[in-house]
Design a protein around this motif. Sequence first.
Motif, PDB file in Angstrom:
ATOM      1  N   LEU A 140       0.812  -1.222   0.000  1.00 13.81           N
ATOM      2  CA  LEU A 140       0.000   0.000   0.000  1.00 13.81           C
ATOM      3  C   LEU A 140       0.843   1.268   0.000  1.00 13.81           C
ATOM      4  CD1 LEU A 140      -2.766  -0.964   2.584  1.00 13.81           C
ATOM      5  CD2 LEU A 140      -2.928  -0.974   0.115  1.00 13.81           C
ATOM      6  N   GLY A 141       2.080   1.189   0.501  1.00 10.29           N
ATOM      7  CA  GLY A 141       2.884   2.399   0.716  1.00 10.29           C
ATOM      8  C   GLY A 141       3.100   3.221  -0.529  1.00 10.29           C
ATOM      9  N   LEU A 142       3.676   2.607  -1.584  1.00  7.24           N
ATOM     10  CA  LEU A 142       3.958   3.355  -2.809  1.00  7.24           C
ATOM     11  C   LEU A 142       2.689   3.754  -3.538  1.00  7.24           C
ATOM     12  CD1 LEU A 142       7.102   1.587  -4.309  1.00  7.24           C
ATOM     13  CD2 LEU A 142       6.940   3.883  -3.331  1.00  7.24           C
ATOM     14  N   SER A 143       1.642   2.929  -3.452  1.00 13.59           N
ATOM     15  CA  SER A 143       0.376   3.281  -4.105  1.00 13.59           C
ATOM     16  C   SER A 143      -0.221   4.534  -3.463  1.00 13.59           C
ATOM     17  CB  SER A 143      -0.600   2.112  -4.007  1.00 13.59           C
ATOM     18  OG  SER A 143      -1.822   2.438  -4.606  1.00 13.59           O
ATOM     19  N   VAL A 144      -0.239   4.565  -2.125  1.00 18.42           N
ATOM     20  CA  VAL A 144      -0.749   5.746  -1.426  1.00 18.42           C
ATOM     21  C   VAL A 144       0.143   6.955  -1.716  1.00 18.42           C
ATOM     22  CG1 VAL A 144      -1.140   6.750   0.859  1.00 18.42           C
ATOM     23  CG2 VAL A 144      -1.891   4.419   0.373  1.00 18.42           C
ATOM     24  N   SER A 145       1.469   6.748  -1.706  1.00 20.41           N
ATOM     25  CA  SER A 145       2.401   7.846  -1.989  1.00 20.41           C
ATOM     26  C   SER A 145       2.172   8.417  -3.379  1.00 20.41           C
ATOM     27  CB  SER A 145       3.848   7.356  -1.851  1.00 20.41           C
ATOM     28  OG  SER A 145       4.124   6.948  -0.531  1.00 20.41           O
ATOM     29  N   ALA A 146       1.989   7.535  -4.372  1.00 17.93           N
ATOM     30  CA  ALA A 146       1.747   7.995  -5.738  1.00 17.93           C
ATOM     31  C   ALA A 146       0.463   8.805  -5.823  1.00 17.93           C
ATOM     32  CB  ALA A 146       1.693   6.804  -6.696  1.00 17.93           C
ATOM     33  N   ALA A 147      -0.564   8.373  -5.095  1.00 21.97           N
ATOM     34  CA  ALA A 147      -1.830   9.117  -5.100  1.00 21.97           C
ATOM     35  C   ALA A 147      -1.659  10.497  -4.477  1.00 21.97           C
ATOM     36  CB  ALA A 147      -2.898   8.319  -4.352  1.00 21.97           C
ATOM     37  N   ILE A 148      -0.900  10.578  -3.382  1.00 22.52           N
ATOM     38  CA  ILE A 148      -0.653  11.870  -2.729  1.00 22.52           C
ATOM     39  C   ILE A 148       0.111  12.792  -3.667  1.00 22.52           C
ATOM     40  CG2 ILE A 148       0.600  12.997  -0.846  1.00 22.52           C
ATOM     41  CD1 ILE A 148      -0.039  10.512   0.869  1.00 22.52           C
ATOM     42  N   ILE A 149       1.150  12.263  -4.315  1.00 19.30           N
ATOM     43  CA  ILE A 149       1.945  13.073  -5.241  1.00 19.30           C
ATOM     44  C   ILE A 149       1.079  13.558  -6.396  1.00 19.30           C
ATOM     45  CG2 ILE A 149       3.868  12.981  -6.881  1.00 19.30           C
ATOM     46  CD1 ILE A 149       5.204  10.969  -4.930  1.00 19.30           C
ATOM     47  N   ASN A 150       0.225  12.686  -6.915  1.00 19.83           N
ATOM     48  CA  ASN A 150      -0.660  13.078  -8.017  1.00 19.83           C
ATOM     49  C   ASN A 150      -1.623  14.172  -7.585  1.00 19.83           C
ATOM     50  OD1 ASN A 150      -1.807  12.561 -10.753  1.00 19.83           O
ATOM     51  ND2 ASN A 150      -3.591  11.993  -9.560  1.00 19.83           N
ATOM     52  N   THR A 151      -2.116  14.096  -6.345  1.00 22.66           N
ATOM     53  CA  THR A 151      -3.013  15.133  -5.823  1.00 22.66           C
ATOM     54  C   THR A 151      -2.315  16.485  -5.765  1.00 22.66           C
ATOM     55  OG1 THR A 151      -4.159  13.468  -4.502  1.00 22.66           O
ATOM     56  CG2 THR A 151      -4.489  15.772  -3.874  1.00 22.66           C
ATOM     57  N   HIS A 152      -1.011  16.479  -5.563  1.00 23.42           N
ATOM     58  CA  HIS A 152      -0.225  17.720  -5.530  1.00 23.42           C
ATOM     59  C   HIS A 152       0.263  18.124  -6.932  1.00 23.42           C
ATOM     60  CE1 HIS A 152      -0.141  16.752  -1.255  1.00 23.42           C
ATOM     61  NE2 HIS A 152       0.354  17.943  -1.002  1.00 23.42           N
ATOM     62  N   GLN A 153      -0.287  17.501  -7.985  1.00 23.97           N
ATOM     63  CA  GLN A 153       0.155  17.738  -9.374  1.00 23.97           C
ATOM     64  C   GLN A 153       1.641  17.439  -9.556  1.00 23.97           C
ATOM     65  OE1 GLN A 153      -2.020  20.701  -8.217  1.00 23.97           O
ATOM     66  NE2 GLN A 153      -3.544  19.166  -8.777  1.00 23.97           N
ATOM     67  N   GLY A 154       2.121  16.477  -8.798  1.00 27.87           N
ATOM     68  CA  GLY A 154       3.530  16.117  -8.880  1.00 27.87           C
ATOM     69  C   GLY A 154       3.749  14.845  -9.681  1.00 27.87           C
ATOM     70  N   LYS A 155       4.999  14.395  -9.740  1.00 27.20           N
ATOM     71  CA  LYS A 155       5.363  13.195 -10.482  1.00 27.20           C
ATOM     72  C   LYS A 155       6.310  12.342  -9.640  1.00 27.20           C
ATOM     73  CE  LYS A 155       6.653  15.909 -13.813  1.00 27.20           C
ATOM     74  NZ  LYS A 155       7.239  16.486 -15.030  1.00 27.20           N
ATOM     75  N   LEU A 156       6.243  11.031  -9.854  1.00 30.65           N
ATOM     76  CA  LEU A 156       7.088  10.065  -9.148  1.00 30.65           C
ATOM     77  C   LEU A 156       7.790   9.204 -10.192  1.00 30.65           C
ATOM     78  CD1 LEU A 156       7.950   8.676  -6.468  1.00 30.65           C
ATOM     79  CD2 LEU A 156       5.915   7.248  -6.685  1.00 30.65           C
ATOM     80  N   ALA A 157       9.138   9.163 -10.144  1.00 29.10           N
ATOM     81  CA  ALA A 157       9.903   8.425 -11.145  1.00 29.10           C
ATOM     82  C   ALA A 157      10.917   7.520 -10.449  1.00 29.10           C
ATOM     83  CB  ALA A 157      10.617   9.383 -12.098  1.00 29.10           C
ATOM     84  N   PHE A 158      11.141   6.326 -11.038  1.00 27.46           N
ATOM     85  CA  PHE A 158      12.079   5.354 -10.492  1.00 27.46           C
ATOM     86  C   PHE A 158      13.143   5.028 -11.538  1.00 27.46           C
ATOM     87  CE2 PHE A 158       8.040   4.632  -8.414  1.00 27.46           C
ATOM     88  CZ  PHE A 158       8.379   4.510  -7.076  1.00 27.46           C
TER      89      PHE A 158
END
Length: 593
Positions: free
Chosen positions: A532-550
């Motif tokens: 759940l951790g990265l999924s929740v983190s990705a949702a939070i980042i998306n809510t802030h109009q941000g991006k997550l890259a690996f």
Amino acid sequence: MLSSLTIRTLASLLCLFLGLASLSSPLSARDSNAAVLAGKRVISVGADYNFPPYEFAGEDGEPTGYTVELTQAIAEVMGVHIEIEMADWQTIFEDLHSGRLDVLQGIAYSDERARSIRFSSAHSIVNYSIFARKDSPVINDVTQLKNKEVMIQNASIMHEYLIDNNIQAIIIPVQTHAEALRLLASGKHDYALTANSPSLYLSKEMQLNNIHAIASPISGQRLSYGALPKNEDIIALFNEGLAILKNTGKQQQIYEKWFGALEPAPFPWKKLGLYAASIIIALLLAIGAISIWNAMLRKEVEKRSNQLKSQQEQLIQADKMASLGILVSGVAHEINNPTGLLMLNLPILKAAWIDALPYLAKHAQNDPSFSLAGLKFERLRQELPYLLDEMDQSTLRIRNIVNDLKDFAREEPNEITQEVNINDVVSTAIRLVDTSIRNATDDFELYVDKRDPIIIGSAQRVEQVMINLIINACDAIEKRQDSIRVTTTLSLDEKEVLIVIEDQGKGIDPANLIRLTDPFFTTKREQGGTGLGLSVSAAIINTHQGKLAFDSEVGKGTCVTVSFPVYQPNTAMEGAFSNTDIFELPKKNKSLS
């Protein structure tokens, strides 16, 4: 030859049988007082009074139709009481936004609407067509509606479609599909853009024989339950109810009741011999269209299922955070009381030591063997000030950790409107996971941008993301000499704030990279990972109009980059820093506290 209208009608009606599964079991929604006394939750549901066979007022004025029975069945299996209120679509749509209604039972999904409305998984698919009089020119594309008078249901999804796609038609808003079809049949205006099933149903009921569907250039629209974000729990309830009814077969039972009777018009068999080839070709085309449509539906269902999982994860996380908030409040109170006594008493002990030191030194001159607490006086005089200082610093550290935990677990409003200093958030997150870092590596470095980058968002939620990413980096470390580096900076154009977390851990298999943010996906299941951790983190980042890259390589490590739009209330300072002013000196493990 078989007409193109007949072929399209056949394909449309056949597609209705392949829509998302539906179910039903009637439930009385009349006696609110009885429901309250029985301990049931009362939910107000909005419905269009003239959108058959989905929802409409029956001959007795009572709500009826596919979505009405579906809603009643969900209320029964979930143990809640519903009150269905019927009006024209524009009214119930406005009542949802004003908060007078809790949920709409047949709202079409769009990305624009999803910004302010939470949607359930789809319970049906509705197709829209352009209707015209039989003597009107045939058109095949919505762009051909330019400068044409087109009737559309006011505030409907097609109303939004024409405006958002700049079709430049002359829009004639009407309250209902029935009004649009009646005006079209009477010779008013050029076309109507309405839903297939309701239009066929109403045309037959009103005996409108001079109008027909001439094109279906717009893809099917998913009908769902919709509610405001504050009522997201209602959407979760309806999602669960839909799943139950689907698995028991009752949704299909309701669907067949309302749509099974819509049989295609009979083919013209007068010249069967001449038309045999045309009929075979038409059927093959219909089967091909159905196969393609079915594949599209499967993809849409999968997409909505993934969105549902994401919403469920957020609800789980919200419940955990609420429980953590209650726990932290009690624990913080218990810890702060003795910590406050230490902070009060330690300065007194320091002062007492300083005052007593001359007398003790004088006594030690007369008695060379003088000792205190089992230590020679000379050694005690050297070490006791350091011991007292360490106790003082440790007390302050306890207070900071407790305060950080309280901030982390504190409930915040949904609106993301705070000015957030990224350096402060990252530093706080590192303090919270200090123990995990120390247990994982001897080589930790923190570089923070001296320009103090600011974003608009929620400090608590960004902290949550940072804690999760840093703990993941710690889990990836296999040797204590492997390093972890956290960096905050700005992009070259200074339009984005970047947070980079690098580790020299075991890396990530390329096959798993694209699944890292999938709900419930984890490579640490044996160690208690939930996915759940990265999924929740990705949702939070998306809510802030941000991006997550690996970026990762097996055996060499992983680099995670989080970017947020920068907030620059005063652009006059741009360019005021030289390259040598950007970063503070790196902070090692020993300085984390």
